[in-house]
Write a protein that holds these residues in place. Structure first.
Motif, mmCIF file in Angstrom:
data_model
loop_
_atom_site.group_PDB
_atom_site.id
_atom_site.type_symbol
_atom_site.label_atom_id
_atom_site.label_comp_id
_atom_site.label_asym_id
_atom_site.label_seq_id
_atom_site.Cartn_x
_atom_site.Cartn_y
_atom_site.Cartn_z
ATOM 1 N N LEU A 109 -7.633 -8.549 -22.467
ATOM 2 C CA LEU A 109 -8.253 -8.286 -21.171
ATOM 3 C C LEU A 109 -7.250 -7.532 -20.309
ATOM 4 O O LEU A 109 -6.159 -8.028 -20.040
ATOM 5 N N LEU A 110 -7.616 -6.334 -19.883
ATOM 6 C CA LEU A 110 -6.763 -5.526 -19.016
ATOM 7 C C LEU A 110 -7.297 -5.622 -17.595
ATOM 8 O O LEU A 110 -8.441 -5.246 -17.328
ATOM 9 N N ALA A 111 -6.497 -6.162 -16.697
ATOM 10 C CA ALA A 111 -6.908 -6.386 -15.309
ATOM 11 C C ALA A 111 -6.036 -5.546 -14.383
ATOM 12 O O ALA A 111 -4.811 -5.667 -14.404
ATOM 13 N N LYS A 112 -6.677 -4.717 -13.568
ATOM 14 C CA LYS A 112 -5.935 -3.766 -12.737
ATOM 15 C C LYS A 112 -5.434 -4.351 -11.424
ATOM 16 O O LYS A 112 -4.575 -3.756 -10.782
ATOM 17 N N GLN A 113 -5.964 -5.511 -11.006
ATOM 18 C CA GLN A 113 -5.531 -6.073 -9.726
ATOM 19 C C GLN A 113 -4.044 -6.422 -9.781
ATOM 20 O O GLN A 113 -3.608 -7.125 -10.692
ATOM 21 N N PRO A 114 -3.247 -5.958 -8.819
ATOM 22 C CA PRO A 114 -1.798 -6.197 -8.866
ATOM 23 C C PRO A 114 -1.406 -7.562 -8.297
ATOM 24 O O PRO A 114 -1.765 -7.903 -7.171
ATOM 25 N N PHE A 115 -0.676 -8.345 -9.104
ATOM 26 C CA PHE A 115 -0.191 -9.654 -8.685
ATOM 27 C C PHE A 115 1.186 -9.902 -9.299
ATOM 28 O O PHE A 115 1.586 -9.220 -10.245
ATOM 29 N N PRO A 116 1.933 -10.902 -8.786
ATOM 30 C CA PRO A 116 3.222 -11.250 -9.394
ATOM 31 C C PRO A 116 3.041 -11.820 -10.803
ATOM 32 O O PRO A 116 1.960 -12.287 -11.173
ATOM 33 N N TRP A 117 4.138 -11.833 -11.564
ATOM 34 C CA TRP A 117 4.091 -12.273 -12.963
ATOM 35 C C TRP A 117 3.610 -13.714 -13.091
ATOM 36 O O TRP A 117 2.764 -14.016 -13.934
ATOM 37 N N GLU A 118 4.149 -14.619 -12.275
ATOM 38 C CA GLU A 118 3.780 -16.032 -12.400
ATOM 39 C C GLU A 118 2.290 -16.234 -12.160
ATOM 40 O O GLU A 118 1.639 -17.041 -12.832
ATOM 41 N N GLY A 119 1.736 -15.500 -11.201
ATOM 42 C CA GLY A 119 0.319 -15.645 -10.903
ATOM 43 C C GLY A 119 -0.568 -15.184 -12.043
ATOM 44 O O GLY A 119 -1.535 -15.858 -12.412
ATOM 45 N N VAL A 120 -0.244 -14.030 -12.625
ATOM 46 C CA VAL A 120 -1.084 -13.535 -13.718
ATOM 47 C C VAL A 120 -0.862 -14.345 -14.989
ATOM 48 O O VAL A 120 -1.763 -14.455 -15.829
ATOM 49 N N ASN A 121 0.307 -14.929 -15.137
ATOM 50 C CA ASN A 121 0.540 -15.824 -16.268
ATOM 51 C C ASN A 121 -0.407 -17.021 -16.193
ATOM 52 O O ASN A 121 -1.027 -17.417 -17.193
ATOM 53 N N LEU A 122 -0.565 -17.588 -14.988
ATOM 54 C CA LEU A 122 -1.523 -18.679 -14.789
ATOM 55 C C LEU A 122 -2.955 -18.214 -15.019
ATOM 56 O O LEU A 122 -3.770 -18.931 -15.604
ATOM 57 N N ALA A 123 -3.260 -17.009 -14.541
ATOM 58 C CA ALA A 123 -4.617 -16.482 -14.696
ATOM 59 C C ALA A 123 -4.990 -16.360 -16.166
ATOM 60 O O ALA A 123 -6.102 -16.722 -16.572
ATOM 61 N N CYS A 124 -4.084 -15.863 -16.977
ATOM 62 C CA CYS A 124 -4.355 -15.749 -18.415
ATOM 63 C C CYS A 124 -4.555 -17.126 -19.041
ATOM 64 O O CYS A 124 -5.474 -17.330 -19.848
ATOM 65 N N MET A 125 -3.716 -18.086 -18.666
ATOM 66 C CA MET A 125 -3.830 -19.432 -19.221
ATOM 67 C C MET A 125 -5.164 -20.068 -18.862
ATOM 68 O O MET A 125 -5.747 -20.818 -19.652
ATOM 69 N N MET A 126 -5.666 -19.763 -17.666
ATOM 70 C CA MET A 126 -6.951 -20.301 -17.231
ATOM 71 C C MET A 126 -8.075 -19.857 -18.162
ATOM 72 O O MET A 126 -9.075 -20.559 -18.340
ATOM 73 N N MET A 127 -7.898 -18.710 -18.792
ATOM 74 C CA MET A 127 -8.925 -18.169 -19.680
ATOM 75 C C MET A 127 -8.618 -18.443 -21.151
ATOM 76 O O MET A 127 -9.153 -17.797 -22.044
ATOM 77 N N GLY A 128 -7.726 -19.398 -21.399
ATOM 78 C CA GLY A 128 -7.385 -19.730 -22.770
ATOM 79 C C GLY A 128 -6.559 -18.667 -23.453
ATOM 80 O O GLY A 128 -6.604 -18.523 -24.680
ATOM 81 N N ALA A 129 -5.786 -17.918 -22.666
ATOM 82 C CA ALA A 129 -5.006 -16.805 -23.194
ATOM 83 C C ALA A 129 -3.574 -16.891 -22.685
ATOM 84 O O ALA A 129 -3.188 -17.851 -22.011
ATOM 85 N N HIS A 130 -2.781 -15.884 -23.017
ATOM 86 C CA HIS A 130 -1.433 -15.724 -22.487
ATOM 87 C C HIS A 130 -1.242 -14.261 -22.124
ATOM 88 O O HIS A 130 -2.014 -13.391 -22.552
ATOM 89 N N LEU A 131 -0.230 -13.992 -21.330
ATOM 90 C CA LEU A 131 0.129 -12.600 -21.108
ATOM 91 C C LEU A 131 0.453 -11.944 -22.450
ATOM 92 O O LEU A 131 0.906 -12.601 -23.389
ATOM 93 N N LEU A 132 0.245 -10.661 -22.513
ATOM 94 C CA LEU A 132 0.331 -9.902 -23.760
ATOM 95 C C LEU A 132 1.659 -10.091 -24.492
ATOM 96 O O LEU A 132 2.730 -9.979 -23.899
ATOM 97 N N SER A 133 1.565 -10.382 -25.777
ATOM 98 C CA SER A 133 2.706 -10.270 -26.687
ATOM 99 C C SER A 133 2.397 -9.147 -27.668
ATOM 100 O O SER A 133 1.254 -8.982 -28.097
ATOM 101 N N VAL A 134 3.410 -8.365 -28.007
ATOM 102 C CA VAL A 134 3.224 -7.191 -28.866
ATOM 103 C C VAL A 134 4.053 -7.367 -30.134
ATOM 104 O O VAL A 134 5.244 -7.678 -30.064
ATOM 105 N N HIS A 135 3.428 -7.130 -31.289
ATOM 106 C CA HIS A 135 4.106 -7.413 -32.551
ATOM 107 C C HIS A 135 4.105 -6.246 -33.537
ATOM 108 O O HIS A 135 4.531 -6.422 -34.681
ATOM 109 N N SER A 136 3.656 -5.086 -33.096
ATOM 110 C CA SER A 136 3.701 -3.927 -33.984
ATOM 111 C C SER A 136 3.522 -2.652 -33.176
ATOM 112 O O SER A 136 3.021 -2.665 -32.046
#
Length: 250
Positions: free
Chosen positions: A25-52
């Motif tokens: 999910l790509l969200a354009k609204q600008p927020f601090p890292w801690e806030g968007v980290n919580l937002a992702c967790m609320m949706m059963g996700a995490h901030l992006l991890s990249v592996h390739s």
């Protein structure tokens, strides 16, 4: 405000995109890292991890479509004074990196650092976590079927509404208390959008809304009311509260 019925339903506008066993999910609204980290967790996700390199290219292409010029997006990599190395918020292995030339990620850590990714180059930069940036959430697709906390409608939120936890939220802040509405008037306005004043379900949603209100000087109405017992206007049970220490709770 919280939508009950998605009159904006559009089966061609799914906000999550699928790639190789994960959803993004790509969200354009600008927020601090801690806030968007919580937002992702609320949706059963995490901030992006990249592996390739392939995953990086997939995300960068979508960032480019949503960005006007070069913009930086929060990803899930961070470090602090306790940890000596950067780690992903989803606790996956750091098996791929794409640091920008001259990035400060190798410098001694004096405070927590969080990482952004460029929408143009896809390269990463480390810096303070309080900056305001767009973000990318990522969640693995699983075979376990769960009953969702909220109906999962396929679609997007109307313009100026924020998607969070399978809800669409609209924040209205008057310039002064004199311009505010009564609780009944506010609820009536929400009803005109086929919604209700917001029902806050847990501390993560509370933290997200608190983040939206950061810097505001006036209070906002929520959907809790006292009719012999406390009830949310949308009919949901009161499973979470966050009363002021001086507020009566009965």
């Amino acid at each position: 405000m919280e939508l009950n019925k998605p009159y904006w339903y559009n089966d061609q506008n799914e906000p999550w995109v699928f790639y190789r066993g994960a959803e993004y999910l790509l969200a354009k609204q600008p927020f601090p890292w801690e806030g968007v980290n919580l937002a992702c967790m609320m949706m059963g996700a995490h901030l992006l991890s990249v592996h390739s390199k392939e995953e990086l290219r997939f995300i960068r292409e979508r960032m480019g479509k949503l960005s006007l010029g070069s913009t930086d997006w929060w990803i899930g990599l961070s470090t602090d004074l306790v940890r000596e190395e950067f780690s992903w918020s989803d606790e996956s292995a750091v098996d791929y990196q794409n640091w920008a030339e001259g990035s400060s990620h190798d410098a001694p850590v004096k405070q927590k650092q969080c990482v952004t990714m460029s929408s143009i180059s896809g390269q990463w930069s480390a810096g303070e976590c309080g900056g305001l940036h767009a973000h990318v959430c990522k969640r693995r697709t699983v075979s376990v079927v769960e009953i969702p906390r909220e109906p999962h409608y396929i679609g997007g939120c109307p313009e100026r509404w924020l998607y969070f936890g399978h809800k669409c939220l609209l924040l209205h802040l008057p310039n002064s208390s004199e311009e505010g509405k009564s609780w009944r008037d506010a609820q009536s306005i929400c009803s005109s959008f086929q919604g209700t004043l917001v029902a806050i379900q847990d501390e993560i949603e509370q933290a997200y809304i608190t983040m939206l209100l950061q810097g505001g000087t006036v209070g906002v109405w929520i959907g809790l009311r006292d009719e012999d017992t406390m009830k949310w206007t949308n009919g949901k049970p009161v499973s979470y509260t966050n009363w002021s220490p001086v507020e009566p709770k009965n």
